[in-house]
Design a protein around this motif. Structure first.
Motif, PDB file in Angstrom:
ATOM      1  N   HIS A 188      17.507  -1.608  -9.103  1.00  0.00           N
ATOM      2  CA  HIS A 188      17.816  -2.482  -7.977  1.00  0.00           C
ATOM      3  C   HIS A 188      17.574  -3.871  -8.029  1.00  0.00           C
ATOM      4  N   CYS A 189      16.932  -4.133  -9.136  1.00  0.00           N
ATOM      5  CA  CYS A 189      16.673  -5.431  -9.198  1.00  0.00           C
ATOM      6  C   CYS A 189      17.828  -6.367 -10.087  1.00  0.00           C
ATOM      7  N   GLY A 190      18.772  -5.483 -10.411  1.00  0.00           N
ATOM      8  CA  GLY A 190      20.030  -6.122 -10.999  1.00  0.00           C
ATOM      9  C   GLY A 190      20.141  -5.933 -12.512  1.00  0.00           C
ATOM     10  N   GLY A 191      18.751  -5.503 -13.112  1.00  0.00           N
ATOM     11  CA  GLY A 191      18.649  -5.138 -14.665  1.00  0.00           C
ATOM     12  C   GLY A 191      18.982  -3.609 -14.884  1.00  0.00           C
ATOM     13  N   ARG A 192      18.651  -3.486 -16.160  1.00  0.00           N
ATOM     14  CA  ARG A 192      19.028  -2.120 -16.617  1.00  0.00           C
ATOM     15  C   ARG A 192      17.655  -1.630 -17.475  1.00  0.00           C
ATOM     16  N   GLY A 193      17.471  -0.260 -17.492  1.00  0.00           N
ATOM     17  CA  GLY A 193      16.606   0.320 -18.129  1.00  0.00           C
ATOM     18  C   GLY A 193      14.989  -0.171 -17.690  1.00  0.00           C
ATOM     19  N   CYS A 194      14.906  -0.389 -16.410  1.00  0.00           N
ATOM     20  CA  CYS A 194      13.387  -0.774 -16.252  1.00  0.00           C
ATOM     21  C   CYS A 194      12.633   0.453 -15.908  1.00  0.00           C
ATOM     22  N   LEU A 195      11.168   0.082 -16.250  1.00  0.00           N
ATOM     23  CA  LEU A 195      10.387   1.353 -16.174  1.00  0.00           C
ATOM     24  C   LEU A 195      10.415   2.113 -15.002  1.00  0.00           C
ATOM     25  N   GLU A 196      10.501   1.511 -13.655  1.00  0.00           N
ATOM     26  CA  GLU A 196      10.323   2.279 -12.561  1.00  0.00           C
ATOM     27  C   GLU A 196      11.602   3.172 -12.575  1.00  0.00           C
ATOM     28  N   TYR A 207      12.412   4.990 -14.693  1.00  0.00           N
ATOM     29  CA  TYR A 207      11.988   6.123 -15.559  1.00  0.00           C
ATOM     30  C   TYR A 207      10.538   6.754 -15.237  1.00  0.00           C
ATOM     31  N   ALA A 208       9.787   6.002 -14.484  1.00  0.00           N
ATOM     32  CA  ALA A 208       8.500   6.673 -14.219  1.00  0.00           C
ATOM     33  C   ALA A 208       8.001   6.487 -12.783  1.00  0.00           C
ATOM     34  N   GLY A 209       8.908   6.022 -12.051  1.00  0.00           N
ATOM     35  CA  GLY A 209       8.520   5.659 -10.542  1.00  0.00           C
ATOM     36  C   GLY A 209       8.475   7.176  -9.687  1.00  0.00           C
ATOM     37  N   GLN A 210       8.169   6.933  -8.559  1.00  0.00           N
ATOM     38  CA  GLN A 210       7.792   7.770  -7.697  1.00  0.00           C
ATOM     39  C   GLN A 210       9.094   8.631  -7.441  1.00  0.00           C
ATOM     40  N   ASP A 211      10.235   8.275  -7.442  1.00  0.00           N
ATOM     41  CA  ASP A 211      11.470   9.213  -7.015  1.00  0.00           C
ATOM     42  C   ASP A 211      11.723   9.948  -8.355  1.00  0.00           C
ATOM     43  N   VAL A 212      11.629   9.311  -9.336  1.00  0.00           N
ATOM     44  CA  VAL A 212      11.874   9.945 -10.653  1.00  0.00           C
ATOM     45  C   VAL A 212      10.826  11.254 -10.760  1.00  0.00           C
ATOM     46  N   LEU A 213       9.623  10.990 -10.569  1.00  0.00           N
ATOM     47  CA  LEU A 213       8.528  12.051 -10.507  1.00  0.00           C
ATOM     48  C   LEU A 213       8.899  13.448  -9.629  1.00  0.00           C
ATOM     49  N   LEU A 214       9.249  12.930  -8.279  1.00  0.00           N
ATOM     50  CA  LEU A 214       9.609  13.920  -7.322  1.00  0.00           C
ATOM     51  C   LEU A 214      11.189  14.351  -7.430  1.00  0.00           C
ATOM     52  N   GLY A 215      11.617  13.991  -8.600  1.00  0.00           N
ATOM     53  CA  GLY A 215      12.991  14.843  -8.682  1.00  0.00           C
ATOM     54  C   GLY A 215      12.558  16.171  -9.048  1.00  0.00           C
ATOM     55  N   ALA A 216      11.368  16.533  -9.491  1.00  0.00           N
ATOM     56  CA  ALA A 216      10.948  17.926  -9.863  1.00  0.00           C
ATOM     57  C   ALA A 216      10.418  18.667  -8.554  1.00  0.00           C
ATOM     58  N   ALA A 217      10.155  18.033  -7.551  1.00  0.00           N
ATOM     59  CA  ALA A 217       9.696  18.547  -6.226  1.00  0.00           C
ATOM     60  C   ALA A 217      10.044  17.725  -4.983  1.00  0.00           C
ATOM     61  N   PRO A 218       9.900  18.391  -3.965  1.00  0.00           N
ATOM     62  CA  PRO A 218      10.395  17.473  -2.795  1.00  0.00           C
ATOM     63  C   PRO A 218       9.302  16.331  -2.134  1.00  0.00           C
ATOM     64  N   ASP A 219       8.055  16.761  -2.662  1.00  0.00           N
ATOM     65  CA  ASP A 219       6.996  15.709  -2.344  1.00  0.00           C
ATOM     66  C   ASP A 219       5.764  15.842  -3.048  1.00  0.00           C
ATOM     67  N   LEU A 220       4.860  15.066  -3.177  1.00  0.00           N
ATOM     68  CA  LEU A 220       3.672  14.903  -4.030  1.00  0.00           C
ATOM     69  C   LEU A 220       2.855  16.219  -4.040  1.00  0.00           C
ATOM     70  N   ALA A 221       2.701  16.800  -2.882  1.00  0.00           N
ATOM     71  CA  ALA A 221       1.935  17.799  -2.669  1.00  0.00           C
ATOM     72  C   ALA A 221       2.393  19.056  -3.411  1.00  0.00           C
ATOM     73  N   HIS A 270       9.526  -3.778 -13.818  1.00  0.00           N
ATOM     74  CA  HIS A 270      10.694  -4.361 -14.250  1.00  0.00           C
ATOM     75  C   HIS A 270      10.936  -4.386 -15.787  1.00  0.00           C
ATOM     76  N   VAL A 271       9.813  -4.117 -16.348  1.00  0.00           N
ATOM     77  CA  VAL A 271       9.748  -4.145 -17.879  1.00  0.00           C
ATOM     78  C   VAL A 271      10.874  -3.280 -18.417  1.00  0.00           C
ATOM     79  N   VAL A 272      11.666  -3.559 -19.401  1.00  0.00           N
ATOM     80  CA  VAL A 272      12.552  -2.771 -19.936  1.00  0.00           C
ATOM     81  C   VAL A 272      11.963  -1.828 -20.674  1.00  0.00           C
ATOM     82  N   VAL A 273      12.157  -0.393 -20.741  1.00  0.00           N
ATOM     83  CA  VAL A 273      11.908   0.269 -21.660  1.00  0.00           C
ATOM     84  C   VAL A 273      12.996   1.328 -22.460  1.00  0.00           C
ATOM     85  N   VAL A 274      14.091   0.990 -21.661  1.00  0.00           N
ATOM     86  CA  VAL A 274      15.473   1.555 -22.256  1.00  0.00           C
ATOM     87  C   VAL A 274      16.609   0.453 -22.236  1.00  0.00           C
ATOM     88  N   PRO A 275      16.724  -0.215 -23.443  1.00  0.00           N
ATOM     89  CA  PRO A 275      17.721  -1.357 -23.248  1.00  0.00           C
ATOM     90  C   PRO A 275      19.070  -0.717 -22.949  1.00  0.00           C
TER      91      PRO A 275
END
Length: 393
Positions: free
Chosen positions: A257-265, A267-281, A246-251
């Motif tokens: 989900h925490c109620g803030g905006r622009g939090c690190l997760e 932009y870099a959480g698993q859901d974002v990374l898996l936007g390019a594939a259905p699963d990690l494998a 929940h460190v802000v990287v994009v003001p």
């Protein structure tokens, strides 16, 4: 002094001496009784009695002969015993439940992970399933001759350790959940933050054993961090240190989900990374073939992570940053954008004093290992309590 006071004083002294002897064996063993007496400053008679109690309790075992010096008969060494005492580590994460059993030598004896969508299920249902998993592991451990002495549970959110209440786990959607009241396993349970326990897992089972001060970043659907200073976990004034996701990287960026905006997760959480594939494998397969979308997703996430880590480095000045969770298998593709983002912001002020960036050696098991390891460390620190429980059972 009354006989009662003398007995209490003796019990306290014995408990302290047991901890000293077991701690020395844990750090430096196998050791003979003579070597233990020399290292601890206790008499040989006292050490022999304490070692006998630890053997009877299944915490240490005699091993082969060892010669302590040039003269005299060789002594019989004792070492930590892995065949009797064990600990249970449990984890609730957003998309899985996990558990492991670790013996007193810190060897993993059992390990389980169950896929689950814990965002859609009520907390009571999630914890019922986890209780079933934990109970099954305790029974399986007993079949191996292991007595599970306690459990620790890792939860992705701020925890009140005293009450075991999860005040707010935004990615689970939990608020004020009394975890200890809802979790039913046949051993005592404590509760802690997932990222804190992942850092301890790295400290005791992974790269952390050779590191000084380090920052462990757990990449899951949420992102947490654990700060280790001088071999000890830094928790902050209220135990909430490490909510790194929940460190802000994009003001004024994407809502979180925490109620803030622009939090690190966001932009870099698993859901974002898996936007390019259905699963990690699948993502790893696509990265290996140079898929542009997968590569771009890792580069973008790495840059956001590097921006957030820049602030962490300015504030904490760690020797090393360990990338764990899903970040560990993705390290080959994340590390360069993370390092470049940090270097471009840090080197002007810090010169070459940029932290070393490494992948976790324990990866997705870090939190459950840290949870089980916490129980093991409590046993090592207070073996008298375990022996008292064993005698009263």
């Amino acid at each position: 002094m009354s006989s009662t006071h003398k007995a209490v004083r003796h019990d306290v002294m014995r408990a302290g001496n047991l901890a000293v002897v077991l701690g020395e064996i844990d750090r430096s063993g196998p050791l003979s009784r003579a070597a233990l007496a020399e290292r601890t400053g206790l008499t040989k008679t006292t050490v022999s009695k304490l070692v006998g109690d630890l053997i009877d309790g299944g915490m240490v075992v005699e091993t082969g002969a060892v010669r302590d010096g040039e003269r005299g008969r060789p002594g019989v060494a004792v070492r930590i015993h892995g065949g009797r005492v064990a600990a249970l580590g449990l984890e609730v994460n957003i998309d899985y439940l996990a558990g492991c059993v670790v013996d007193l030598t810190r060897t993993v004896r059992l390990r389980r992970r169950l896929p689950a969508d814990n965002r859609t299920a009520p907390p009571a249902e999630v914890l019922t399933r986890l209780g079933e998993l934990g109970t099954a592991l305790v029974r399986e451990a007993a079949a191996l001759g292991l007595a599970v002495t306690g459990a620790q549970l890792a939860i992705p959110g701020p925890i009140d350790p005293a009450s075991a209440v999860v005040h707010h786990a935004p990615n689970l959607g939990w608020r004020d959940v009394p975890v200890a009241d809802l979790l039913d396993v046949p051993v005592p349970v404590r509760v802690d933050n997932e990222a804190n326990l992942a850092a301890l897992g790295e400290l005791w089972f992974g790269a952390g054993t050779a590191l000084g001060d380090f920052l462990h970043v757990s990449g899951e659907i949420g992102i947490g961090a654990g700060v280790v200073v001088g071999g000890r976990l830094f928790r902050g004034a209220h135990g909430f240190a490490g909510e790194f996701g929940h460190v802000v990287v994009v003001p004024d960026g994407v809502p979180c989900h925490c109620g803030g905006r622009g939090c690190l997760e966001r932009y870099a959480g698993q859901d974002v990374l898996l936007g390019a594939a259905p699963d990690l494998a699948t993502l790893l397969d696509r990265l290996a073939t140079g898929d542009p979308a997968a590569t771009a997703a890792c580069r973008s996430a790495g840059e956001a992570l590097g921006v957030a880590l820049t602030s962490a480095v300015h504030l904490l000045d760690p020797d090393t940053i360990v990338l764990g969770g899903v970040f560990a298998p993705l390290f080959a593709w994340l590390s360069k954008p993370v390092a470049d983002a940090m270097a471009s912001r840090l080197r002007r002020m810090r010169g070459t004093a940029v932290p070393n960036l490494i992948a976790s050696q324990v990866g997705p098991d870090a939190a459950t290992l840290g949870a089980a390891g916490s129980v093991i460390m409590r046993v090592i620190a207070d073996p008298a309590a375990f022996l008292a429980e064993t005698l009263s059972a």
